[in-house]
Design a protein around this motif. Structure first.
Motif, PDB file in Angstrom:
ATOM      1  N   TYR A 107       0.546  -1.097   0.463  1.00  0.00           N
ATOM      2  CA  TYR A 107      -0.054  -0.217  -0.085  1.00  0.00           C
ATOM      3  C   TYR A 107       0.613   1.285   0.494  1.00  0.00           C
ATOM      4  CZ  TYR A 107      -4.296  -2.828   0.123  1.00  0.00           C
ATOM      5  OH  TYR A 107      -5.229  -4.100  -0.041  1.00  0.00           O
ATOM      6  N   VAL A 108       2.180   0.712   0.474  1.00  0.00           N
ATOM      7  CA  VAL A 108       2.854   2.507   0.420  1.00  0.00           C
ATOM      8  C   VAL A 108       4.151   1.649  -0.715  1.00  0.00           C
ATOM      9  CG1 VAL A 108       4.531   4.143   1.685  1.00  0.00           C
ATOM     10  CG2 VAL A 108       2.990   2.694   3.018  1.00  0.00           C
ATOM     11  N   GLY A 109       4.583   1.174  -0.451  1.00  0.00           N
ATOM     12  CA  GLY A 109       5.692   0.993  -1.359  1.00  0.00           C
ATOM     13  C   GLY A 109       4.954   0.422  -3.094  1.00  0.00           C
ATOM     14  N   PHE A 110       4.114  -0.103  -3.390  1.00  0.00           N
ATOM     15  CA  PHE A 110       3.684  -0.482  -4.611  1.00  0.00           C
ATOM     16  C   PHE A 110       2.516   1.355  -5.124  1.00  0.00           C
ATOM     17  CE2 PHE A 110       0.959  -1.611  -7.700  1.00  0.00           C
ATOM     18  CZ  PHE A 110       1.363  -2.403  -8.741  1.00  0.00           C
ATOM     19  N   LEU A 111       1.357   1.108  -4.283  1.00  0.00           N
ATOM     20  CA  LEU A 111       0.312   1.727  -4.575  1.00  0.00           C
ATOM     21  C   LEU A 111       0.773   3.184  -4.387  1.00  0.00           C
ATOM     22  CD1 LEU A 111      -3.141   0.451  -3.790  1.00  0.00           C
ATOM     23  CD2 LEU A 111      -1.942   1.089  -5.470  1.00  0.00           C
ATOM     24  N   GLY A 112       1.627   3.794  -3.174  1.00  0.00           N
ATOM     25  CA  GLY A 112       2.579   4.919  -3.181  1.00  0.00           C
ATOM     26  C   GLY A 112       1.329   5.616  -2.239  1.00  0.00           C
ATOM     27  N   LEU A 113       0.346   5.583  -1.859  1.00  0.00           N
ATOM     28  CA  LEU A 113      -0.411   5.662  -0.688  1.00  0.00           C
ATOM     29  C   LEU A 113       0.321   5.852   0.754  1.00  0.00           C
ATOM     30  CD1 LEU A 113      -3.151   3.364  -0.032  1.00  0.00           C
ATOM     31  CD2 LEU A 113      -2.693   5.810  -2.024  1.00  0.00           C
ATOM     32  N   ARG A 114      -0.056   7.468   1.527  1.00  0.00           N
ATOM     33  CA  ARG A 114       1.130   7.594   3.185  1.00  0.00           C
ATOM     34  C   ARG A 114       0.177   6.490   4.039  1.00  0.00           C
ATOM     35  NH1 ARG A 114       1.802  13.143   5.647  1.00  0.00           N
ATOM     36  NH2 ARG A 114       3.692  12.692   6.395  1.00  0.00           N
ATOM     37  N   LEU A 115       1.401   6.081   5.251  1.00  0.00           N
ATOM     38  CA  LEU A 115       0.943   5.735   6.189  1.00  0.00           C
ATOM     39  C   LEU A 115       0.744   7.027   7.255  1.00  0.00           C
ATOM     40  CD1 LEU A 115       0.471   3.507   8.098  1.00  0.00           C
ATOM     41  CD2 LEU A 115       2.513   3.917   8.653  1.00  0.00           C
TER      42      LEU A 115
END
Length: 509
Positions: A22-30
């Motif tokens: 979710y962070v590494g591939f999709l680029g969303l922010r935790l």
């Protein structure tokens, strides 16, 4: 009335793989990491846009090493994220390069759609549609486009959604599309399916937006004749929980206070927060909750070993490692709080036993409370010895700074390994352990040191001397202490274990 989706909550069985996707591939922010407000021993992660805006949020409950859930009636089955239509080709290339399972592109209700699967098997749809969010991120999905619900009561579910501001748009096959001012919910009829089962890859619920607490109160009043509801303060929003006529769990969550109530926008997602009502056990929870690395941070590679295991690392480790074996009904995190008090600067390696008894974890099978399955003990001891060898090699652990700590059934397992595989466990703290072997082999244990702590009021205390005698008879150095305690662990276990471990490790310096 505010309308649309506030967030969607899923379940993951592998926190590091979830963060990487979710962070590494999709680029969303935790944007937030917390102990769960319903269960603080469960890590809860929140992803979203740059400031964690309602409508952009995907949250995950971390059930480490949980089984895959079952897709079925009464659940959210797919999550859709909006991406710029011109970016779909780039997403296909990126998914293929990352070996992400991919289907499509398709067209659904006139929109181009790519179907991906996250590491737990949850279907994440990337939908080419122009949408807006307050803090968009470069090369990442914009916000939630919608969800798909599986129901055997499609008319009733669709009607229930109108409470949250949704209206019928159009139908395609067995799917009724409901639309709000900002997003969509696809209601898919699946009569004849089996009910859903919670687990990795199966979403837990969808939450819709309430402008404020007054809207939430009004909603609760309107649901009086529908069935039970629950209201909970989750710090970042107040939530009302209810189930639709098909049993789908739905939430109504206020927009505020929001993700920035306890962190500045630039600092979002960096601090682990714990529920205020669990403040008295904050340090224990920090030891128990799984750790992970964000993309770009230094990480410890996971190794494929024969037992489920988890590390907990202090901020300034001293190079020592405590290997922890839980008692019946525990898991790899169970002993981490007491181990952290015993050795504040040690790396902790919690391991989960592979046997089960009425659904609870154990290290080996037993015939009754006092009779153990000898063949299973020997098989699991051999597997554990292989695990130790693999962990030392794979994780670069220093054998001279390795201490094993087992409680009850875990202590019995360590006792078996010591006697069956000399040299694998050279320093061990056995908390409430007894002799598990009916015929221990006559092997040289002169390289082994053991601290055996027995509870004076423990019902099993009379069986403890037999283990100490067997170890001593074959050359082990054994310190046996009887504490003012029962079978449960006590403060004296911490004191005595700390002193003994420090003394034994100092001999190697």
């Amino acid at each position: 009335m505010t309308s649309g989706i506030h967030h969607v909550t899923g379940i993951t069985s592998n926190v590091q793989a979830n963060v990487d996707f979710y962070v590494g591939f999709l680029g969303l922010r935790l944007v937030k990491r917390t102990g769960g407000y319903a269960d603080a021993e469960q890590l809860h992660l929140v992803y979203g846009d740059g400031v964690g805006s309602p409508g952009s949020l995907l949250t995950f409950l971390v059930w480490e090493a949980a089984g895959r859930g079952r897709t079925g009636i009464g659940q959210v089955s797919e999550v859709a994220l909006a991406v710029p239509p011109v970016s779909l080709g780039d997403w296909i290339t990126k998914a293929l390069a990352a070996n992400i399972p991919l289907e499509g592109p398709f067209r659904e209700f006139g929109e181009p759609v790519l179907r991906l699967k996250d590491p737990d098997g949850l279907i994440v749809k990337l939908v080419g549609v122009d949408m807006a969010t307050p803090a968009p991120l470069p090369n990442a999905p914009i916000r939630l486009r919608g969800v798909t619900l599986l129901t055997d009561k499609v008319v009733e579910t669709a009607r229930f959604l109108t409470r949250f501001g949704y209206t019928e748009e159009r139908r395609s096959g067995v799917t009724q599309r409901m639309g709000s001012d900002t997003d969509i919910v696809d209601v898919r009829e699946v009569s004849g399916f089996v009910p859903s089962v919670s687990g990795g890859g199966v979403p837990d619920h969808v939450a819709f937006r309430a402008r404020d607490i007054d809207e939430l109160r009004s909603m609760r009043l309107s649901l009086k004749g529908h069935g039970p509801t629950e209201v909970h303060d989750r710090k970042y929003f107040v939530s009302l929980y209810v189930r639709d006529p098909a049993g789908i769990l739905m939430e109504y969550a206020t927009d505020g206070p929001g993700m920035t109530v306890d962190e500045a926008p630039a600092e979002l997602g960096r601090t682990l927060f714990l529920p205020p009502h669990d403040a008295d056990r904050a340090e224990d929870l920090r030891a128990m909750l799984p750790q992970f690395a964000l993309p770009g941070e230094e990480r410890f590679p996971a190794r494929d070993l024969p037992f489920i295991h988890r590390f907990n690392r202090p901020q300034k480790p001293d190079g020592t490692t405590l290997v922890l074996l839980h008692g019946t009904g525990g898991n790899e995190a169970y002993l981490m709080p007491i181990a952290r008090r015993i050795a504040p600067k040690s790396t902790l390696l919690g391991v989960r036993g592979r046997a089960t008894e009425e659904g609870t974890n154990r290290w080996f099978r037993r015939v009754d409370a006092k009779t153990f399955d000898q063949q299973d003990i020997r098989g699991e001891s051999e597997a554990f010895a292989a695990f130790v060898e693999g962990a030392v090699t794979g994780y670069g652990l220093d054998p001279d700074k390795l201490v094993f700590l087992g409680y009850s059934n875990g202590a019995n397992m360590l006792a078996a390994v010591i006697q069956l595989h000399p040299g694998v466990v050279r320093r061990a703290v056995l908390l409430r352990g007894i002799q598990p072997l009916e015929k221990p082999p006559a092997l040289d244990l002169s390289d082994t040191s053991v601290l055996a702590l027995t509870g004076r009021d423990d019902a099993f205390a009379r069986n403890a001397p037999a283990l100490a005698d067997a170890l001593l008879a074959h050359g082990a150095r054994v310190d046996s202490l009887e504490l003012s305690a029962n079978h449960e662990l006590a403060a004296a276990d911490v004191t005595e274990s700390t002193e003994w471990i420090q003394r034994k490790l100092s001999m190697n310096r």
